[in-house]
Design a protein around this motif. Structure first.
Motif, PDB file in Angstrom:
ATOM      1  N   TRP A 154       0.836  -1.207   0.000  1.00 36.96           N
ATOM      2  CA  TRP A 154       0.000   0.000   0.000  1.00 36.96           C
ATOM      3  C   TRP A 154       0.871   1.257   0.000  1.00 36.96           C
ATOM      4  CZ3 TRP A 154      -5.183   0.742  -0.466  1.00 36.96           C
ATOM      5  CH2 TRP A 154      -5.690   2.001  -0.116  1.00 36.96           C
ATOM      6  N   GLU A 155       1.902   1.232   0.814  1.00 33.90           N
ATOM      7  CA  GLU A 155       2.804   2.392   0.929  1.00 33.90           C
ATOM      8  C   GLU A 155       3.513   2.688  -0.395  1.00 33.90           C
ATOM      9  OE1 GLU A 155       5.461   5.047   3.355  1.00 33.90           O
ATOM     10  OE2 GLU A 155       3.787   3.882   4.094  1.00 33.90           O
ATOM     11  N   ARG A 156       3.905   1.637  -1.126  1.00 29.69           N
ATOM     12  CA  ARG A 156       4.643   1.809  -2.377  1.00 29.69           C
ATOM     13  C   ARG A 156       3.741   2.020  -3.593  1.00 29.69           C
ATOM     14  NH1 ARG A 156       7.570  -2.576   0.066  1.00 29.69           N
ATOM     15  NH2 ARG A 156       6.303  -4.041  -1.124  1.00 29.69           N
ATOM     16  N   ALA A 157       2.439   1.798  -3.422  1.00 34.47           N
ATOM     17  CA  ALA A 157       1.510   1.882  -4.557  1.00 34.47           C
ATOM     18  C   ALA A 157       1.484   3.285  -5.151  1.00 34.47           C
ATOM     19  CB  ALA A 157       0.108   1.495  -4.100  1.00 34.47           C
ATOM     20  N   GLU A 158       1.217   3.329  -6.465  1.00 36.28           N
ATOM     21  CA  GLU A 158       1.053   4.604  -7.160  1.00 36.28           C
ATOM     22  C   GLU A 158      -0.426   4.965  -7.138  1.00 36.28           C
ATOM     23  OE1 GLU A 158       2.946   5.021 -10.991  1.00 36.28           O
ATOM     24  OE2 GLU A 158       4.213   3.290 -10.534  1.00 36.28           O
ATOM     25  N   VAL A 159      -0.717   6.248  -6.964  1.00 38.00           N
ATOM     26  CA  VAL A 159      -2.091   6.731  -7.021  1.00 38.00           C
ATOM     27  C   VAL A 159      -2.291   7.347  -8.404  1.00 38.00           C
ATOM     28  CG1 VAL A 159      -3.807   8.269  -6.000  1.00 38.00           C
ATOM     29  CG2 VAL A 159      -2.101   7.145  -4.533  1.00 38.00           C
ATOM     30  N   LEU A 160      -3.230   6.772  -9.154  1.00 37.97           N
ATOM     31  CA  LEU A 160      -3.457   7.197 -10.525  1.00 37.97           C
ATOM     32  C   LEU A 160      -4.898   7.656 -10.705  1.00 37.97           C
ATOM     33  CD1 LEU A 160      -1.719   4.173 -12.264  1.00 37.97           C
ATOM     34  CD2 LEU A 160      -0.736   6.421 -11.836  1.00 37.97           C
ATOM     35  N   PRO A 161      -5.107   8.684 -11.546  1.00 37.96           N
ATOM     36  CA  PRO A 161      -6.481   9.133 -11.798  1.00 37.96           C
ATOM     37  C   PRO A 161      -7.221   8.132 -12.685  1.00 37.96           C
ATOM     38  CG  PRO A 161      -4.943  10.366 -13.163  1.00 37.96           C
ATOM     39  CD  PRO A 161      -4.120   9.483 -12.262  1.00 37.96           C
ATOM     40  N   LEU A 162      -8.486   7.903 -12.363  1.00 38.15           N
ATOM     41  CA  LEU A 162      -9.346   7.049 -13.173  1.00 38.15           C
ATOM     42  C   LEU A 162     -10.733   7.679 -13.168  1.00 38.15           C
ATOM     43  CD1 LEU A 162      -9.761   4.404 -14.785  1.00 38.15           C
ATOM     44  CD2 LEU A 162     -10.441   3.359 -12.623  1.00 38.15           C
ATOM     45  N   ASP A 163     -11.079   8.250 -14.302  1.00 34.44           N
ATOM     46  CA  ASP A 163     -12.335   8.986 -14.422  1.00 34.44           C
ATOM     47  C   ASP A 163     -12.413  10.046 -13.321  1.00 34.44           C
ATOM     48  OD1 ASP A 163     -13.109   7.633 -16.735  1.00 34.44           O
ATOM     49  OD2 ASP A 163     -14.100   6.056 -15.586  1.00 34.44           O
ATOM     50  N   ALA A 164     -13.432   9.980 -12.479  1.00 39.94           N
ATOM     51  CA  ALA A 164     -13.644  11.026 -11.470  1.00 39.94           C
ATOM     52  C   ALA A 164     -13.035  10.674 -10.115  1.00 39.94           C
ATOM     53  CB  ALA A 164     -15.140  11.281 -11.304  1.00 39.94           C
ATOM     54  N   THR A 165     -12.176   9.668 -10.082  1.00 44.20           N
ATOM     55  CA  THR A 165     -11.610   9.252  -8.801  1.00 44.20           C
ATOM     56  C   THR A 165     -10.131   8.900  -8.977  1.00 44.20           C
ATOM     57  OG1 THR A 165     -11.974   7.823  -6.888  1.00 44.20           O
ATOM     58  CG2 THR A 165     -12.185   6.803  -9.055  1.00 44.20           C
ATOM     59  N   ASN A 166      -9.501   8.511  -7.916  1.00 45.38           N
ATOM     60  CA  ASN A 166      -8.128   8.020  -7.951  1.00 45.38           C
ATOM     61  C   ASN A 166      -8.114   6.571  -7.502  1.00 45.38           C
ATOM     62  OD1 ASN A 166      -6.904  10.460  -8.748  1.00 45.38           O
ATOM     63  ND2 ASN A 166      -6.964  11.205  -6.657  1.00 45.38           N
ATOM     64  N   VAL A 167      -7.205   5.788  -8.052  1.00 39.92           N
ATOM     65  CA  VAL A 167      -7.061   4.385  -7.660  1.00 39.92           C
ATOM     66  C   VAL A 167      -5.607   4.110  -7.306  1.00 39.92           C
ATOM     67  CG1 VAL A 167      -8.988   3.552  -9.055  1.00 39.92           C
ATOM     68  CG2 VAL A 167      -6.717   3.646 -10.053  1.00 39.92           C
ATOM     69  N   ARG A 168      -5.413   3.179  -6.405  1.00 34.97           N
ATOM     70  CA  ARG A 168      -4.065   2.752  -6.043  1.00 34.97           C
ATOM     71  C   ARG A 168      -3.709   1.540  -6.896  1.00 34.97           C
ATOM     72  NH1 ARG A 168      -1.266   4.651  -2.312  1.00 34.97           N
ATOM     73  NH2 ARG A 168      -1.896   5.699  -0.438  1.00 34.97           N
ATOM     74  N   VAL A 169      -2.511   1.567  -7.474  1.00 34.02           N
ATOM     75  CA  VAL A 169      -2.006   0.470  -8.295  1.00 34.02           C
ATOM     76  C   VAL A 169      -0.652   0.080  -7.741  1.00 34.02           C
ATOM     77  CG1 VAL A 169      -1.283  -0.198 -10.617  1.00 34.02           C
ATOM     78  CG2 VAL A 169      -3.232   1.351 -10.321  1.00 34.02           C
ATOM     79  N   ALA A 170      -0.445  -1.203  -7.563  1.00 32.06           N
ATOM     80  CA  ALA A 170       0.842  -1.677  -7.052  1.00 32.06           C
ATOM     81  C   ALA A 170       1.968  -1.119  -7.918  1.00 32.06           C
ATOM     82  CB  ALA A 170       0.876  -3.200  -7.054  1.00 32.06           C
ATOM     83  N   CYS A 171       3.081  -0.759  -7.271  1.00 32.41           N
ATOM     84  CA  CYS A 171       4.232  -0.243  -8.019  1.00 32.41           C
ATOM     85  C   CYS A 171       4.784  -1.351  -8.931  1.00 32.41           C
ATOM     86  CB  CYS A 171       5.309   0.274  -7.071  1.00 32.41           C
ATOM     87  SG  CYS A 171       6.184  -1.014  -6.166  1.00 32.41           S
ATOM     88  N   ILE A 172       5.562  -0.956  -9.905  1.00 37.39           N
ATOM     89  CA  ILE A 172       6.069  -1.923 -10.887  1.00 37.39           C
ATOM     90  C   ILE A 172       6.864  -3.042 -10.220  1.00 37.39           C
ATOM     91  CG2 ILE A 172       7.671  -2.217 -12.822  1.00 37.39           C
ATOM     92  CD1 ILE A 172       6.623   0.437 -13.927  1.00 37.39           C
ATOM     93  N   ALA A 173       7.701  -2.720  -9.257  1.00 35.97           N
ATOM     94  CA  ALA A 173       8.494  -3.764  -8.592  1.00 35.97           C
ATOM     95  C   ALA A 173       7.586  -4.796  -7.920  1.00 35.97           C
ATOM     96  CB  ALA A 173       9.444  -3.134  -7.578  1.00 35.97           C
ATOM     97  N   ASP A 174       6.509  -4.334  -7.291  1.00 37.97           N
ATOM     98  CA  ASP A 174       5.581  -5.265  -6.647  1.00 37.97           C
ATOM     99  C   ASP A 174       4.789  -6.061  -7.683  1.00 37.97           C
ATOM    100  OD1 ASP A 174       6.379  -4.665  -4.059  1.00 37.97           O
ATOM    101  OD2 ASP A 174       4.864  -3.113  -3.798  1.00 37.97           O
TER     102      ASP A 174
END
Length: 90
Positions: A41-61
């Motif tokens: 969770w700490e390393r995840a990237e926060v990315l915009p998706l439509d009207a919200t943001n989503v957390r996506v696991a970082c590439i290494a994970d």
């Protein structure tokens, strides 16, 4: 969450991992996190998706998870993820 809890309990008892989605959009759900969830969770990237943001696991994970899965398409995905990481580091 109460509706899905029996499903996860059954999967957990079987030591399974669940895959859901359509042919186009497939999501792997892990009953137990193979990577420490707090760290992931700490390393995840926060990315915009439509009207919200989503957390996506970082590439290494993502690479680590795909290595653990070991399916042919996961191993192919690792190459693409590593290429993205290399482009980002330039």
């Amino acid at each position: 969450m109460a509706v899905i809890e029996p499903v996860f309990e059954a999967l957990n008892a079987a030591g399974a991992r669940s895959v859901c989605g359509t042919r186009r959009t497939r999501v792997d759900l892990f009953v137990e996190s193979p990577i420490d969830f707090a760290a992931l969770w700490e390393r995840a990237e926060v990315l915009p998706l439509d009207a919200t943001n989503v957390r996506v696991a970082c590439i290494a994970d993502l690479v680590a998870l795909k290595r653990l899965a070991g399916r042919p398409h996961d191993l192919a995905d690792i190459e693409a993820l590593e290429a993205i990481a290399a482009r980002r580091s330039r």
